[in-house]
Motif scaffolding. Sequence first.
Motif, PDB file in Angstrom:
ATOM      1  N   PHE A 115      14.307  -9.069  34.309  1.00  0.00           N
ATOM      2  CA  PHE A 115      12.522  -8.660  34.807  1.00  0.00           C
ATOM      3  C   PHE A 115      11.735  -9.994  36.009  1.00  0.00           C
ATOM      4  O   PHE A 115      11.195 -10.030  36.002  1.00  0.00           O
ATOM      5  N   ALA A 116      13.124 -11.696  34.577  1.00  0.00           N
ATOM      6  CA  ALA A 116      12.370 -12.682  35.401  1.00  0.00           C
ATOM      7  C   ALA A 116      12.415 -12.774  37.431  1.00  0.00           C
ATOM      8  O   ALA A 116      11.847 -13.645  37.497  1.00  0.00           O
ATOM      9  N   LYS A 117      13.005 -12.217  37.933  1.00  0.00           N
ATOM     10  CA  LYS A 117      13.372 -11.985  39.305  1.00  0.00           C
ATOM     11  C   LYS A 117      12.641 -11.236  39.965  1.00  0.00           C
ATOM     12  O   LYS A 117      12.626 -11.098  40.603  1.00  0.00           O
ATOM     13  N   GLU A 118      11.872 -10.372  39.082  1.00  0.00           N
ATOM     14  CA  GLU A 118      10.545  -9.550  39.364  1.00  0.00           C
ATOM     15  C   GLU A 118       9.335 -10.302  40.535  1.00  0.00           C
ATOM     16  O   GLU A 118       9.343 -11.378  40.063  1.00  0.00           O
ATOM     17  N   PRO A 119       8.942 -10.288  41.430  1.00  0.00           N
ATOM     18  CA  PRO A 119       8.244 -10.891  42.314  1.00  0.00           C
ATOM     19  C   PRO A 119       7.112 -11.372  41.180  1.00  0.00           C
ATOM     20  O   PRO A 119       6.834 -10.709  40.755  1.00  0.00           O
ATOM     21  N   GLY A 120       6.311 -12.102  41.302  1.00  0.00           N
ATOM     22  CA  GLY A 120       5.063 -12.426  40.818  1.00  0.00           C
ATOM     23  C   GLY A 120       5.818 -12.882  39.138  1.00  0.00           C
ATOM     24  O   GLY A 120       4.884 -13.556  38.569  1.00  0.00           O
ATOM     25  N   ARG A 121       7.312 -13.512  38.937  1.00  0.00           N
ATOM     26  CA  ARG A 121       7.573 -13.943  37.768  1.00  0.00           C
ATOM     27  C   ARG A 121       7.494 -14.998  37.672  1.00  0.00           C
ATOM     28  O   ARG A 121       8.643 -14.938  36.537  1.00  0.00           O
ATOM     29  N   GLU A 122       8.006 -15.597  38.706  1.00  0.00           N
ATOM     30  CA  GLU A 122       8.135 -17.027  38.581  1.00  0.00           C
ATOM     31  C   GLU A 122       8.134 -17.848  37.507  1.00  0.00           C
ATOM     32  O   GLU A 122       9.169 -19.032  37.257  1.00  0.00           O
ATOM     33  N   ASN A 123       7.033 -17.625  36.942  1.00  0.00           N
ATOM     34  CA  ASN A 123       7.145 -18.458  35.400  1.00  0.00           C
ATOM     35  C   ASN A 123       7.694 -17.847  33.807  1.00  0.00           C
ATOM     36  O   ASN A 123       7.279 -18.393  33.075  1.00  0.00           O
ATOM     37  N   VAL A 124       8.344 -17.158  33.824  1.00  0.00           N
ATOM     38  CA  VAL A 124       9.249 -16.415  33.434  1.00  0.00           C
ATOM     39  C   VAL A 124      10.710 -16.722  33.482  1.00  0.00           C
ATOM     40  O   VAL A 124      11.011 -16.813  34.852  1.00  0.00           O
ATOM     41  N   GLU A 125      11.069 -17.186  31.910  1.00  0.00           N
ATOM     42  CA  GLU A 125      13.233 -18.060  31.970  1.00  0.00           C
ATOM     43  C   GLU A 125      13.142 -17.044  31.337  1.00  0.00           C
ATOM     44  O   GLU A 125      13.005 -17.606  29.676  1.00  0.00           O
ATOM     45  N   ALA A 126      14.257 -16.405  31.471  1.00  0.00           N
ATOM     46  CA  ALA A 126      15.210 -15.362  29.631  1.00  0.00           C
ATOM     47  C   ALA A 126      16.209 -16.889  29.615  1.00  0.00           C
ATOM     48  O   ALA A 126      17.598 -16.721  30.666  1.00  0.00           O
ATOM     49  N   VAL A 127      15.821 -16.143  28.729  1.00  0.00           N
ATOM     50  CA  VAL A 127      17.441 -17.367  27.347  1.00  0.00           C
ATOM     51  C   VAL A 127      18.240 -17.328  26.917  1.00  0.00           C
ATOM     52  O   VAL A 127      17.425 -16.027  26.285  1.00  0.00           O
ATOM     53  N   THR A 128      18.904 -17.542  26.096  1.00  0.00           N
ATOM     54  CA  THR A 128      19.697 -17.217  25.037  1.00  0.00           C
ATOM     55  C   THR A 128      20.338 -18.527  24.636  1.00  0.00           C
ATOM     56  O   THR A 128      20.859 -19.113  25.478  1.00  0.00           O
ATOM     57  N   ALA A 129      20.542 -18.475  23.217  1.00  0.00           N
ATOM     58  CA  ALA A 129      21.202 -18.722  22.405  1.00  0.00           C
ATOM     59  C   ALA A 129      21.422 -18.692  21.513  1.00  0.00           C
ATOM     60  O   ALA A 129      20.379 -17.518  20.778  1.00  0.00           O
ATOM     61  N   ASP A 130      21.364 -19.276  20.355  1.00  0.00           N
ATOM     62  CA  ASP A 130      21.944 -19.184  18.623  1.00  0.00           C
ATOM     63  C   ASP A 130      20.715 -19.128  18.175  1.00  0.00           C
ATOM     64  O   ASP A 130      19.956 -20.254  18.944  1.00  0.00           O
ATOM     65  N   LEU A 131      20.181 -18.531  17.256  1.00  0.00           N
ATOM     66  CA  LEU A 131      19.172 -18.189  16.915  1.00  0.00           C
ATOM     67  C   LEU A 131      17.883 -20.048  16.545  1.00  0.00           C
ATOM     68  O   LEU A 131      16.909 -20.321  17.460  1.00  0.00           O
ATOM     69  N   VAL A 132      18.746 -20.620  16.034  1.00  0.00           N
ATOM     70  CA  VAL A 132      18.160 -21.744  15.960  1.00  0.00           C
ATOM     71  C   VAL A 132      18.294 -23.473  16.447  1.00  0.00           C
ATOM     72  O   VAL A 132      17.713 -24.089  16.647  1.00  0.00           O
ATOM     73  N   ALA A 133      19.210 -22.715  17.806  1.00  0.00           N
ATOM     74  CA  ALA A 133      19.934 -23.696  18.997  1.00  0.00           C
ATOM     75  C   ALA A 133      18.762 -23.149  19.953  1.00  0.00           C
ATOM     76  O   ALA A 133      18.895 -23.822  21.073  1.00  0.00           O
ATOM     77  N   MET A 134      17.900 -22.538  19.920  1.00  0.00           N
ATOM     78  CA  MET A 134      16.332 -22.320  20.840  1.00  0.00           C
ATOM     79  C   MET A 134      15.741 -23.557  21.247  1.00  0.00           C
ATOM     80  O   MET A 134      15.472 -23.602  22.516  1.00  0.00           O
ATOM     81  N   PRO A 135      15.217 -25.110  20.398  1.00  0.00           N
ATOM     82  CA  PRO A 135      15.039 -26.184  21.062  1.00  0.00           C
ATOM     83  C   PRO A 135      15.749 -26.088  22.315  1.00  0.00           C
ATOM     84  O   PRO A 135      15.711 -27.263  22.935  1.00  0.00           O
ATOM     85  N   GLU A 136      17.388 -25.990  22.409  1.00  0.00           N
ATOM     86  CA  GLU A 136      18.079 -26.459  23.553  1.00  0.00           C
ATOM     87  C   GLU A 136      17.986 -25.846  24.386  1.00  0.00           C
ATOM     88  O   GLU A 136      18.601 -26.073  25.775  1.00  0.00           O
TER      89      GLU A 136
END
Length: 210
Positions: free
Chosen positions: A68-89
């Motif tokens: 989804f983040a690679k769709e045209p016009g979605r340059e403001n989206v970043e898909a990220v993953t980590a352990d739940l409590v590591a979200m700030p990283e």
Amino acid sequence: MYDQSKLSELIRFSRIDAGSTVIDVYPGDGDWTRLFSDVVGPQGRVYSFVPAEVADFKNDPVGRMQTFAKEPGRENVEAVTADLVAMPEVTQPADVLWLHLFYHDLHTALIQKKGATAANFNRAVYEQLKPGGSYVIVDHAAAAGAGISDTQSLHRIDPDSVREEVEAAGFVLEAESAILANNDDSHSIKVFDPSIQGETDRFAYRFVKP
């Protein structure tokens, strides 16, 4: 998703505007990420955060959001993953953190399997929000006084328990909305039961980081 009037009200309630930085936790099908992307515009940012605790689901939640983040016009989206409590990283300081129908899961075995708790997740949210930032929680209501006893069995939580836990992390309850309330919900049925699915009594809280 909700009808347009409720969507508009929830966006207003959440204080998401053009230029905002938003963290959408456990984005599911990406409907909220898509909506937030449209609202914040090119000067804003949306982190579609998939907790590692659910990243191995068969529907490939991380891959779906990366696509989804690679769709045209979605340059403001970043898909990220980590352990739940590591979200700030894996995210930047945000104006709004959005948690839709997920807070109760903080008290389930699935989310706690890597050691996450509601308390340490709330502290992580506090760390990552900018001063004055909003922590918005929408969830299925349990019966008054039920506490966290129905989180695993019915996927519901007592709103008072949510407020107590979030305020313990330093947040202040700034507003609540009854736009998703359903007084005909008995609060005794699992949220996936066809008789109530999509129509559960839901509460909406907006907490603020002082």
